[in-house]
Structure formats: C-alpha cells, structure tokens
Design a protein around this motif. Structure first.
Motif, PDB file in Angstrom:
ATOM      1  N   TRP A 166       1.116  -1.237  -0.158  1.00 63.24           N
ATOM      2  CA  TRP A 166       0.391  -0.042   0.264  1.00 63.24           C
ATOM      3  C   TRP A 166       1.020   1.356   0.059  1.00 63.24           C
ATOM      4  O   TRP A 166       1.961   1.312   0.663  1.00 63.24           O
ATOM      5  CB  TRP A 166      -1.507   0.139   1.366  1.00 63.24           C
ATOM      6  N   ASN A 167       0.359   1.993  -0.789  1.00 65.43           N
ATOM      7  CA  ASN A 167       1.816   3.305  -0.455  1.00 65.43           C
ATOM      8  C   ASN A 167       0.330   4.664  -1.497  1.00 65.43           C
ATOM      9  O   ASN A 167      -0.822   4.487  -2.126  1.00 65.43           O
ATOM     10  CB  ASN A 167       2.218   3.301  -1.487  1.00 65.43           C
ATOM     11  N   ASP A 168       0.737   5.911  -0.855  1.00 65.73           N
ATOM     12  CA  ASP A 168      -0.319   6.941  -1.547  1.00 65.73           C
ATOM     13  C   ASP A 168      -1.912   6.837  -0.866  1.00 65.73           C
ATOM     14  O   ASP A 168      -2.518   7.207  -1.858  1.00 65.73           O
ATOM     15  CB  ASP A 168       0.476   7.456  -2.624  1.00 65.73           C
ATOM     16  N   LEU A 169      -2.100   6.214  -0.436  1.00 65.31           N
ATOM     17  CA  LEU A 169      -3.392   6.013   0.077  1.00 65.31           C
ATOM     18  C   LEU A 169      -4.159   7.807   0.452  1.00 65.31           C
ATOM     19  O   LEU A 169      -4.801   7.760   0.748  1.00 65.31           O
ATOM     20  CB  LEU A 169      -3.728   5.073   1.264  1.00 65.31           C
ATOM     21  N   HIS A 170      -3.043   8.404   1.450  1.00 60.83           N
ATOM     22  CA  HIS A 170      -3.365   9.185   1.607  1.00 60.83           C
ATOM     23  C   HIS A 170      -4.678  10.154   3.242  1.00 60.83           C
ATOM     24  O   HIS A 170      -5.776  10.868   2.616  1.00 60.83           O
ATOM     25  CB  HIS A 170      -2.902  11.105   1.060  1.00 60.83           C
ATOM     26  N   VAL A 171      -4.604   8.875   3.551  1.00 57.37           N
ATOM     27  CA  VAL A 171      -5.656   9.104   4.274  1.00 57.37           C
ATOM     28  C   VAL A 171      -5.906   9.916   4.635  1.00 57.37           C
ATOM     29  O   VAL A 171      -4.584  10.259   5.690  1.00 57.37           O
ATOM     30  CB  VAL A 171      -6.048   7.432   5.362  1.00 57.37           C
ATOM     31  N   ARG A 172      -7.605  10.271   5.747  1.00 64.18           N
ATOM     32  CA  ARG A 172      -7.251  12.105   6.217  1.00 64.18           C
ATOM     33  C   ARG A 172      -8.604  11.761   7.158  1.00 64.18           C
ATOM     34  O   ARG A 172      -9.527  11.499   6.173  1.00 64.18           O
ATOM     35  CB  ARG A 172      -7.292  12.701   5.530  1.00 64.18           C
ATOM     36  N   ASP A 209      -4.443  12.196  12.192  1.00 60.55           N
ATOM     37  CA  ASP A 209      -4.969  11.153  10.071  1.00 60.55           C
ATOM     38  C   ASP A 209      -4.001  10.236  10.967  1.00 60.55           C
ATOM     39  O   ASP A 209      -5.226   8.693  10.478  1.00 60.55           O
ATOM     40  CB  ASP A 209      -4.107  11.902   9.607  1.00 60.55           C
ATOM     41  N   PHE A 210      -3.365   9.810  11.632  1.00 57.35           N
ATOM     42  CA  PHE A 210      -3.158   8.467  12.325  1.00 57.35           C
ATOM     43  C   PHE A 210      -4.092   7.223  12.719  1.00 57.35           C
ATOM     44  O   PHE A 210      -3.738   6.891  12.511  1.00 57.35           O
ATOM     45  CB  PHE A 210      -0.841   8.355  12.924  1.00 57.35           C
ATOM     46  N   ASP A 266      -2.514  11.351   4.882  1.00 56.58           N
ATOM     47  CA  ASP A 266      -2.112  12.634   4.171  1.00 56.58           C
ATOM     48  C   ASP A 266      -1.127  13.563   5.425  1.00 56.58           C
ATOM     49  O   ASP A 266       0.225  14.468   4.707  1.00 56.58           O
ATOM     50  CB  ASP A 266      -3.897  14.099   4.351  1.00 56.58           C
ATOM     51  N   GLY A 267      -1.729  14.259   6.313  1.00 53.79           N
ATOM     52  CA  GLY A 267      -0.026  14.507   7.127  1.00 53.79           C
ATOM     53  C   GLY A 267      -0.289  16.333   7.082  1.00 53.79           C
ATOM     54  O   GLY A 267       0.748  16.623   7.297  1.00 53.79           O
ATOM     55  N   GLU A 268      -1.447  16.483   5.968  1.00 47.40           N
ATOM     56  CA  GLU A 268      -0.711  18.474   6.080  1.00 47.40           C
ATOM     57  C   GLU A 268      -1.909  19.224   7.039  1.00 47.40           C
ATOM     58  O   GLU A 268      -2.342  20.528   6.716  1.00 47.40           O
ATOM     59  CB  GLU A 268      -1.189  17.745   4.369  1.00 47.40           C
ATOM     60  N   ILE A 269      -1.582  18.954   7.816  1.00 46.66           N
ATOM     61  CA  ILE A 269      -2.159  19.527   9.465  1.00 46.66           C
ATOM     62  C   ILE A 269      -1.439  19.748  10.131  1.00 46.66           C
ATOM     63  O   ILE A 269      -0.395  19.018  10.565  1.00 46.66           O
ATOM     64  CB  ILE A 269      -3.680  19.518   9.795  1.00 46.66           C
ATOM     65  N   GLY A 298      -8.560  21.376   4.100  1.00 51.84           N
ATOM     66  CA  GLY A 298      -9.018  21.451   3.129  1.00 51.84           C
ATOM     67  C   GLY A 298      -9.576  20.076   2.595  1.00 51.84           C
ATOM     68  O   GLY A 298      -9.631  18.632   3.151  1.00 51.84           O
ATOM     69  N   ARG A 299      -9.923  19.667   1.417  1.00 54.28           N
ATOM     70  CA  ARG A 299     -10.273  18.296   0.253  1.00 54.28           C
ATOM     71  C   ARG A 299      -9.404  17.282   0.290  1.00 54.28           C
ATOM     72  O   ARG A 299      -9.471  16.371   0.843  1.00 54.28           O
ATOM     73  CB  ARG A 299     -10.879  19.376  -1.439  1.00 54.28           C
ATOM     74  N   GLY A 300      -7.954  17.691  -0.365  1.00 52.34           N
ATOM     75  CA  GLY A 300      -7.797  16.321   0.097  1.00 52.34           C
ATOM     76  C   GLY A 300      -7.166  15.993  -1.271  1.00 52.34           C
ATOM     77  O   GLY A 300      -7.996  16.313  -2.204  1.00 52.34           O
ATOM     78  N   TYR A 301      -6.794  13.950  -1.008  1.00 50.79           N
ATOM     79  CA  TYR A 301      -6.938  13.536  -2.213  1.00 50.79           C
ATOM     80  C   TYR A 301      -8.180  12.927  -2.169  1.00 50.79           C
ATOM     81  O   TYR A 301      -8.384  12.973  -1.947  1.00 50.79           O
ATOM     82  CB  TYR A 301      -5.639  12.400  -2.327  1.00 50.79           C
TER      83      TYR A 301
END
Length: 126
Positions: free
Chosen positions: A12-18, A83-84, A74-77, A26-29
C-alpha cells in the motif's frame, strides 16, 4: 503452499488517509479514504475480507503481511496525529496480518531527521 511461493504481501502506498471531520480542513486527495477502505477490504479481518474478489473476478489469496511504502496518511495539518488515529480506527484495527510501515514525506511533513515532526509517526509505529 499455493503456487510454491514463500510468502505473499500487499503493498500500500500513497493512500493519503485523512480525518475528514477536522473543521476547516481542505478537501485533500479525491476519494482517498474510499480508496483506502477498498484496499482494506481485500485483507482478512475486514468485513469484506473473508473472500475478497479481485478486479479479474477471481478470489484474492490473503497476504502474509502488508507493506506500507509511505504516504498512507495525508499529514497536511498541524496535528497530523489525528490522521494516524483515523487510519488506525478505519484501516488497521482488526488486521490479522502484520503491517509494516515505511516513512513517507506525508508521515512527517518532509521533516526527515527532525524529532518534533516525526513524533506522531513514532507514537503510532515506534
């Protein structure tokens, strides 16, 4: 042993769970959580993981372990530990196979070697 393999794993990679419940976020991926839920549904221990069917229509053999090759959150906050926590509740809880995480730039906001920005990752994975 099926097909003479030593082991089978999912990557699994780049799932960007948020965590979408954070106010003002924001909306995210697009559809990131839905895509992660689909990947999770292919693993034993999930509601649909008893006999998952692949895109070919054939049953998928369960993996012996899962490798996360980074950016599972996602981790952009500022408090990306949320997110974890979301990932743990909705993706990891109930897994019946080992989960082996690899650090991506979204897990530590591109702060390699900086203890403060690696703290959330370390708290969840050691």
């Amino acid at each position: 042993m099926p097909h003479g393999r030593l082991f089978r794993f999912f990557q699994w990679n780049d799932l960007h769970v948020r965590d979408q419940a954070i106010p003002g976020r924001g909306r995210g991926y697009p559809r990131c959580n839905e895509k992660a839920a689909w990947a999770r549904s292919l693993v034993p221990g999930s509601p649909a993981g008893a006999n998952p069917i692949g895109a070919s229509g054939e049953p998928i053999e369960p993996p012996d372990f899962i490798v996360s090759a980074g950016d599972i959150v996602d981790g952009e906050i500022a408090d990306y530990g949320l997110d974890f926590a979301y990932q743990r509740r909705h993706i990891l809880d109930g897994l019946t196979v080992p989960f082996m995480p690899c650090l991506g730039n979204h897990e530590n906001r591109q702060g390699e070697g900086e203890p403060a920005v690696n703290r959330a990752y370390d708290e969840f994975y050691g």
